[in-house]
Design a protein around this motif. Sequence first.
Motif, mmCIF file in Angstrom:
data_model
loop_
_atom_site.group_PDB
_atom_site.id
_atom_site.type_symbol
_atom_site.label_atom_id
_atom_site.label_comp_id
_atom_site.label_asym_id
_atom_site.label_seq_id
_atom_site.Cartn_x
_atom_site.Cartn_y
_atom_site.Cartn_z
ATOM 1 N N MET A 260 51.421 -8.110 -71.814
ATOM 2 C CA MET A 260 52.315 -7.544 -70.598
ATOM 3 C C MET A 260 51.549 -7.641 -69.362
ATOM 4 S SD MET A 260 54.991 -6.344 -71.694
ATOM 5 C CE MET A 260 55.585 -5.705 -70.243
ATOM 6 N N SER A 261 50.107 -7.860 -69.156
ATOM 7 C CA SER A 261 49.476 -8.008 -68.089
ATOM 8 C C SER A 261 50.045 -9.472 -67.639
ATOM 9 C CB SER A 261 47.789 -7.964 -68.370
ATOM 10 O OG SER A 261 47.472 -9.029 -69.186
ATOM 11 N N THR A 262 50.265 -10.361 -68.066
ATOM 12 C CA THR A 262 50.885 -11.593 -67.747
ATOM 13 C C THR A 262 52.117 -11.445 -67.040
ATOM 14 O OG1 THR A 262 49.732 -12.893 -69.652
ATOM 15 C CG2 THR A 262 51.778 -14.081 -68.456
ATOM 16 N N PHE A 263 52.788 -10.561 -67.545
ATOM 17 C CA PHE A 263 54.213 -10.418 -66.888
ATOM 18 C C PHE A 263 53.803 -9.848 -65.799
ATOM 19 C CE2 PHE A 263 55.796 -10.690 -71.220
ATOM 20 C CZ PHE A 263 56.921 -11.575 -71.048
ATOM 21 N N ARG A 264 53.057 -8.700 -65.680
ATOM 22 C CA ARG A 264 52.558 -7.938 -64.278
ATOM 23 C C ARG A 264 52.120 -8.827 -63.259
ATOM 24 N NH1 ARG A 264 47.177 -5.627 -65.289
ATOM 25 N NH2 ARG A 264 46.928 -7.807 -64.901
ATOM 26 N N ASP A 265 51.431 -9.895 -63.572
ATOM 27 C CA ASP A 265 50.722 -10.951 -62.859
ATOM 28 C C ASP A 265 51.711 -12.033 -62.214
ATOM 29 O OD1 ASP A 265 48.420 -9.589 -63.743
ATOM 30 O OD2 ASP A 265 47.762 -11.405 -64.692
ATOM 31 N N PRO B 57 59.172 -6.127 -57.592
ATOM 32 C CA PRO B 57 59.106 -4.749 -58.013
ATOM 33 C C PRO B 57 59.492 -4.689 -59.583
ATOM 34 C CG PRO B 57 60.302 -4.745 -56.018
ATOM 35 C CD PRO B 57 60.163 -6.152 -56.467
ATOM 36 N N HIS B 58 58.644 -3.925 -60.342
ATOM 37 C CA HIS B 58 58.905 -3.689 -61.646
ATOM 38 C C HIS B 58 58.234 -2.453 -62.135
ATOM 39 C CE1 HIS B 58 54.783 -5.669 -60.914
ATOM 40 N NE2 HIS B 58 54.420 -4.950 -61.986
ATOM 41 N N THR B 59 58.806 -2.133 -63.351
ATOM 42 C CA THR B 59 58.354 -0.820 -64.068
ATOM 43 C C THR B 59 57.313 -1.095 -65.414
ATOM 44 O OG1 THR B 59 60.269 -0.902 -65.747
ATOM 45 C CG2 THR B 59 60.417 0.189 -63.376
ATOM 46 N N SER B 60 56.857 -0.043 -65.642
ATOM 47 C CA SER B 60 55.836 -0.179 -67.150
ATOM 48 C C SER B 60 56.620 0.971 -67.956
ATOM 49 C CB SER B 60 54.506 0.123 -66.676
ATOM 50 O OG SER B 60 53.982 -0.057 -68.058
ATOM 51 N N ASP B 61 57.463 0.522 -68.780
ATOM 52 C CA ASP B 61 58.301 1.543 -69.615
ATOM 53 C C ASP B 61 57.958 1.812 -70.957
ATOM 54 O OD1 ASP B 61 60.057 1.764 -67.323
ATOM 55 O OD2 ASP B 61 61.309 0.492 -68.016
ATOM 56 N N ILE C 33 51.103 6.324 -78.486
ATOM 57 C CA ILE C 33 50.380 5.132 -78.447
ATOM 58 C C ILE C 33 50.894 3.971 -77.259
ATOM 59 C CG2 ILE C 33 49.668 2.970 -79.736
ATOM 60 C CD1 ILE C 33 49.613 5.131 -82.205
ATOM 61 N N THR C 34 52.255 3.859 -77.339
ATOM 62 C CA THR C 34 52.840 2.973 -76.480
ATOM 63 C C THR C 34 52.950 3.530 -75.134
ATOM 64 O OG1 THR C 34 54.647 2.286 -78.310
ATOM 65 C CG2 THR C 34 55.115 1.818 -76.095
ATOM 66 N N GLY C 35 53.181 4.760 -75.077
ATOM 67 C CA GLY C 35 52.939 5.517 -73.864
ATOM 68 C C GLY C 35 51.695 5.365 -73.152
ATOM 69 N N ALA C 36 50.593 5.452 -73.755
ATOM 70 C CA ALA C 36 49.361 5.347 -73.007
ATOM 71 C C ALA C 36 49.291 3.908 -72.699
ATOM 72 C CB ALA C 36 48.139 5.814 -74.278
ATOM 73 N N ALA C 37 49.700 2.785 -73.498
ATOM 74 C CA ALA C 37 49.406 1.536 -72.918
ATOM 75 C C ALA C 37 50.215 1.351 -71.628
ATOM 76 C CB ALA C 37 50.108 0.622 -73.869
ATOM 77 N N CYS C 38 51.599 1.793 -71.576
ATOM 78 C CA CYS C 38 52.292 1.845 -70.298
ATOM 79 C C CYS C 38 51.589 2.474 -69.284
ATOM 80 C CB CYS C 38 53.806 2.123 -70.653
ATOM 81 S SG CYS C 38 54.779 1.395 -71.822
ATOM 82 N N ASP C 39 51.039 3.784 -69.438
ATOM 83 C CA ASP C 39 50.421 4.310 -68.348
ATOM 84 C C ASP C 39 49.245 3.391 -67.922
ATOM 85 O OD1 ASP C 39 52.212 6.421 -68.725
ATOM 86 O OD2 ASP C 39 50.618 7.567 -69.602
ATOM 87 N N LEU D 1 48.707 0.156 -67.908
ATOM 88 C CA LEU D 1 49.187 -0.911 -67.317
ATOM 89 C C LEU D 1 49.799 -0.562 -65.767
ATOM 90 C CD1 LEU D 1 49.869 -4.132 -67.406
ATOM 91 C CD2 LEU D 1 52.154 -3.389 -68.384
ATOM 92 N N GLY D 2 50.669 0.426 -65.957
ATOM 93 C CA GLY D 2 51.338 0.869 -64.905
ATOM 94 C C GLY D 2 50.173 1.289 -63.694
ATOM 95 N N ALA D 3 48.986 1.606 -64.181
ATOM 96 C CA ALA D 3 47.939 1.882 -63.242
ATOM 97 C C ALA D 3 47.366 0.699 -62.327
ATOM 98 C CB ALA D 3 46.884 2.776 -63.868
ATOM 99 N N THR D 4 47.625 -0.472 -63.246
ATOM 100 C CA THR D 4 47.189 -1.567 -62.671
ATOM 101 C C THR D 4 48.054 -2.208 -61.631
ATOM 102 O OG1 THR D 4 47.663 -2.974 -64.430
ATOM 103 C CG2 THR D 4 45.592 -2.016 -64.696
ATOM 104 N N VAL D 5 49.254 -1.663 -61.588
ATOM 105 C CA VAL D 5 50.303 -2.531 -60.487
ATOM 106 C C VAL D 5 50.186 -2.034 -59.150
ATOM 107 C CG1 VAL D 5 52.864 -2.694 -60.264
ATOM 108 C CG2 VAL D 5 52.118 -2.517 -62.464
ATOM 109 N N ARG D 6 50.254 -3.072 -58.258
ATOM 110 C CA ARG D 6 50.243 -2.720 -56.780
ATOM 111 C C ARG D 6 51.187 -1.859 -56.368
ATOM 112 N NH1 ARG D 6 50.693 -8.408 -54.253
ATOM 113 N NH2 ARG D 6 52.281 -7.424 -53.439
#
Length: 94
Positions: free
Chosen positions: A1-6, A14-18, A25-31, A33-38
Motif C-alpha cells: 500500500m505504501s507503493t500506491f501512496r507513493d 488525492p486518495h483515501t486509506s480505507d 487489524i486492517t483498521g490499524a494498518a489503514c490508520d 498508512l493514512g497518517a503518512t499521507v500528505r
Amino acid sequence: MSTFRDICEARSLPHTSDDSWGGDITGAACDHLGATVRPNLFEGCSWVNEISDESHYDPKNPIRVRDGHVPLPIGPGLGLEVDEAMFGAPIAEF
C-alpha cells in the motif's frame, strides 16, 4: 500500500486509506498508512468498524472514533494487543 501512496503522491492525486470491514487489524494498518499521507492529498479513512463490535480483536484498546478522528494505536507493530484466542482453532495450516 505504501507503493500506491507513493504513486498518488508523485502524481499529486488525492486518495483515501480505507478499511474494508476487516476489523481492528486492517483498521490499524489503514490508520497508520493514512497518517503518512500528505495532508493536502489525504481524503480520509472510511471507518465501518463502529457499526459492529464483532471485529474488535484488541479488547483492551479497540480502535474507535474519538471526536471525529481515529487516534493511532500506540505500541509496537500496529499498536494492537490481539487476543489470538478470539480466532479459535485454525481451519488449515500450510
